[in-house]
Design a protein around this motif. Sequence first.
Motif, mmCIF file in Angstrom:
data_model
loop_
_atom_site.group_PDB
_atom_site.id
_atom_site.type_symbol
_atom_site.label_atom_id
_atom_site.label_comp_id
_atom_site.label_asym_id
_atom_site.label_seq_id
_atom_site.Cartn_x
_atom_site.Cartn_y
_atom_site.Cartn_z
ATOM 1 N N ALA A 305 28.740 11.141 69.944
ATOM 2 C CA ALA A 305 29.537 10.945 71.154
ATOM 3 C C ALA A 305 29.673 9.459 71.487
ATOM 4 O O ALA A 305 30.745 8.990 71.879
ATOM 5 N N PHE A 306 28.576 8.726 71.344
ATOM 6 C CA PHE A 306 28.608 7.277 71.580
ATOM 7 C C PHE A 306 29.631 6.609 70.655
ATOM 8 O O PHE A 306 30.460 5.807 71.091
ATOM 9 N N ALA A 307 29.590 6.951 69.371
ATOM 10 C CA ALA A 307 30.519 6.360 68.409
ATOM 11 C C ALA A 307 31.969 6.698 68.744
ATOM 12 O O ALA A 307 32.864 5.851 68.637
ATOM 13 N N SER A 308 32.198 7.936 69.191
ATOM 14 C CA SER A 308 33.574 8.360 69.498
ATOM 15 C C SER A 308 34.129 7.630 70.714
ATOM 16 O O SER A 308 35.340 7.372 70.786
ATOM 17 N N VAL A 309 33.277 7.285 71.667
ATOM 18 C CA VAL A 309 33.718 6.516 72.840
ATOM 19 C C VAL A 309 33.991 5.065 72.454
ATOM 20 O O VAL A 309 34.991 4.463 72.871
ATOM 21 N N MET A 310 33.123 4.504 71.627
ATOM 22 C CA MET A 310 33.282 3.098 71.243
ATOM 23 C C MET A 310 34.538 2.877 70.394
ATOM 24 O O MET A 310 35.080 1.765 70.374
ATOM 25 N N LEU A 311 35.000 3.917 69.702
ATOM 26 C CA LEU A 311 36.257 3.788 68.952
ATOM 27 C C LEU A 311 37.397 3.339 69.855
ATOM 28 O O LEU A 311 38.283 2.584 69.432
ATOM 29 N N PHE A 328 41.180 13.424 69.342
ATOM 30 C CA PHE A 328 40.598 14.550 68.612
ATOM 31 C C PHE A 328 39.113 14.305 68.333
ATOM 32 O O PHE A 328 38.265 15.185 68.540
ATOM 33 N N VAL A 329 38.791 13.106 67.859
ATOM 34 C CA VAL A 329 37.397 12.760 67.543
ATOM 35 C C VAL A 329 36.541 12.804 68.804
ATOM 36 O O VAL A 329 35.419 13.343 68.793
ATOM 37 N N LEU A 330 37.062 12.263 69.903
ATOM 38 C CA LEU A 330 36.334 12.284 71.171
ATOM 39 C C LEU A 330 36.101 13.714 71.641
ATOM 40 O O LEU A 330 35.014 14.053 72.115
ATOM 41 N N GLY A 331 37.112 14.572 71.513
ATOM 42 C CA GLY A 331 36.958 15.971 71.897
ATOM 43 C C GLY A 331 35.889 16.665 71.078
ATOM 44 O O GLY A 331 35.043 17.384 71.622
ATOM 45 N N PHE A 332 35.885 16.435 69.759
ATOM 46 C CA PHE A 332 34.899 17.064 68.881
ATOM 47 C C PHE A 332 33.481 16.603 69.231
ATOM 48 O O PHE A 332 32.573 17.424 69.420
ATOM 49 N N CYS A 333 33.291 15.310 69.343
ATOM 50 C CA CYS A 333 31.944 14.766 69.542
ATOM 51 C C CYS A 333 31.421 15.010 70.950
ATOM 52 O O CYS A 333 30.227 15.291 71.138
ATOM 53 N N SER A 334 32.296 14.925 71.946
ATOM 54 C CA SER A 334 31.843 15.150 73.321
ATOM 55 C C SER A 334 31.461 16.615 73.531
ATOM 56 O O SER A 334 30.478 16.918 74.223
ATOM 57 N N ALA A 335 32.218 17.541 72.938
ATOM 58 C CA ALA A 335 31.877 18.964 73.061
ATOM 59 C C ALA A 335 30.536 19.257 72.403
ATOM 60 O O ALA A 335 29.710 20.004 72.953
ATOM 61 N N PHE A 336 30.294 18.689 71.242
ATOM 62 C CA PHE A 336 29.005 18.844 70.557
ATOM 63 C C PHE A 336 27.876 18.335 71.450
ATOM 64 O O PHE A 336 26.841 18.991 71.613
ATOM 65 N N ASN A 337 28.083 17.175 72.064
ATOM 66 C CA ASN A 337 27.072 16.597 72.952
ATOM 67 C C ASN A 337 26.803 17.489 74.161
ATOM 68 O O ASN A 337 25.643 17.748 74.528
ATOM 69 N N ILE A 338 27.849 17.995 74.770
ATOM 70 C CA ILE A 338 27.688 18.790 75.983
ATOM 71 C C ILE A 338 27.071 20.159 75.686
ATOM 72 O O ILE A 338 26.198 20.640 76.416
ATOM 73 N N ALA A 385 39.109 -1.084 77.592
ATOM 74 C CA ALA A 385 38.103 -1.309 76.557
ATOM 75 C C ALA A 385 36.746 -1.628 77.182
ATOM 76 O O ALA A 385 35.705 -1.140 76.720
ATOM 77 N N VAL A 386 36.759 -2.423 78.228
ATOM 78 C CA VAL A 386 35.518 -2.757 78.927
ATOM 79 C C VAL A 386 34.928 -1.502 79.566
ATOM 80 O O VAL A 386 33.710 -1.264 79.521
ATOM 81 N N ALA A 387 35.805 -0.685 80.171
ATOM 82 C CA ALA A 387 35.342 0.553 80.812
ATOM 83 C C ALA A 387 34.694 1.485 79.796
ATOM 84 O O ALA A 387 33.627 2.059 80.046
ATOM 85 N N MET A 388 35.308 1.635 78.627
ATOM 86 C CA MET A 388 34.774 2.545 77.614
ATOM 87 C C MET A 388 33.487 2.000 76.995
ATOM 88 O O MET A 388 32.553 2.745 76.701
ATOM 89 N N ALA A 389 33.421 0.692 76.794
ATOM 90 C CA ALA A 389 32.200 0.095 76.253
ATOM 91 C C ALA A 389 31.035 0.289 77.219
ATOM 92 O O ALA A 389 29.916 0.627 76.817
ATOM 93 N N GLY A 390 31.301 0.086 78.515
ATOM 94 C CA GLY A 390 30.257 0.288 79.517
ATOM 95 C C GLY A 390 29.785 1.728 79.559
ATOM 96 O O GLY A 390 28.580 2.001 79.644
ATOM 97 N N LEU A 391 30.735 2.666 79.469
ATOM 98 C CA LEU A 391 30.377 4.086 79.459
ATOM 99 C C LEU A 391 29.523 4.422 78.234
ATOM 100 O O LEU A 391 28.522 5.136 78.326
ATOM 101 N N GLY A 392 29.912 3.881 77.072
ATOM 102 C CA GLY A 392 29.157 4.142 75.854
ATOM 103 C C GLY A 392 27.713 3.685 75.949
ATOM 104 O O GLY A 392 26.787 4.400 75.548
ATOM 105 N N LEU A 393 27.498 2.516 76.519
ATOM 106 C CA LEU A 393 26.135 1.996 76.662
ATOM 107 C C LEU A 393 25.325 2.856 77.642
ATOM 108 O O LEU A 393 24.131 3.097 77.418
ATOM 109 N N LEU A 394 25.965 3.315 78.707
ATOM 110 C CA LEU A 394 25.277 4.194 79.655
ATOM 111 C C LEU A 394 24.839 5.498 78.984
ATOM 112 O O LEU A 394 23.757 6.027 79.263
#
Length: 416
Positions: A305-311, A328-338, A385-394
């Motif tokens: 999920a982290f990798a999919s957000v950083m993309l 598509f990648v974000l949907g796949f990885c985020s669903a797996f995480n949740i 990009a800044v918003a997504m990077a910050g979310l990924g680190l969180l």
Amino acid sequence: MGRISPEKNRRIERLYKKDWNPRSVLSGYFSVYITEGMVRSIMYILPIYLASSLFNLTAVEIGFILVMAYVPWHFKFLIGLGMDAAPSFGTWRRRTYIVLGTFITMAGVMWLAGTTNVWLGILPAIIMVMVGDALIDTGMDSLLLDVTPPDWHGTGVGVGWGARAIGYTLSLMLTLAVQSVWGWTAVLYLFVFYSIPALLAVEIQEPRVTVERKIAKKPLVETFTDRKVLVWVAFAFFGAFVYVLDPTRGFLSLVITSVSGQSASSLLYAAICFGVGAAISSFVMGRQVDRIGHRRGYYVSLVMAFASVMLWTTLSPGMVEIMLLFSFVLGFCSAFNIVSWFSVLADTVPPNFTAFMWQYDMGWLHVAAFVTGIFISYMVGSGFAVAMAGLGLLMLLGFIPAKLISSIKASKGEVS
């Protein structure tokens, strides 16, 4: 699953495995969650509707409405407490609230479709929709946990999350067609019909409320005086920050517009790609999580999920085709995480107050989404990009409570 004591094993056999009917339960869960996906796709469509020339609201105003719409979800633990404490009608315990929530949702949708007053019409109407949806969600999740053995948690949640993804994907595809021909009012009235499949859950046979399934002082005290519950709360809050990007919360559309501009078709196509990825992941990875262990599955899913957000930090405005692939990648990885996150928490829930404890945990998820939603609404103005990077680190903070979380004596199962 983790090492289970003989006493807890006997309880699992008695309460869950003896009368376990996966076909009936999972098909009912599917019908409710396909409804959830279709109905809650309104939260993805709403920003497009409110940003149109009918209203011309700013991103901050739209973000405020999206955040306020989910306020009822922060109090689902009170709904859950009421469900656990209220008397049942024979074997009708959770299904009563699923039916009630369905009709409240329908009424809220009709109000929304019939008004153009933003603050005295649209805002309270969408809150009403989400109140009804909160009742449905609380009733169905607690029903699933009431009847499902712990080693089926990933599969059960995966079926629901996959159905939900199918629901909002189908809804958005139909919305795109209807809006282009008949306009926004026709689109909003569609959501009345989207509410109907949830009523199929009445076919699920609920267990009778025995002593072990009744809310009582002793298990409540044992649970909330145990320090392990603090780790549950930390995991619930920090474990699934990626949920804020779920299309049904509305904030993903704010990020997508930074890439594609105010294109309704790009927004809907991105959500469809996300939904297809989420559906595939939920059905496939849910069962895999049960096989490899819920905690192990969570570790793998969080990295993905982290990798999919950083993309998304590599995108620039106008890169629409690549954005669709990343959706598509974000949907796949985020669903797996949740799904993995849900499965870990489900192992800790005591059978005496399933609805209350589960929604107490879910309440922290929605508080986390509330906070990160405000963050994204603010940061998107400075750069997505800044918003997504910050979310990924969180998101990486989830590793800490995941390592520490464990079950207690009153819990349904053991965290693997």
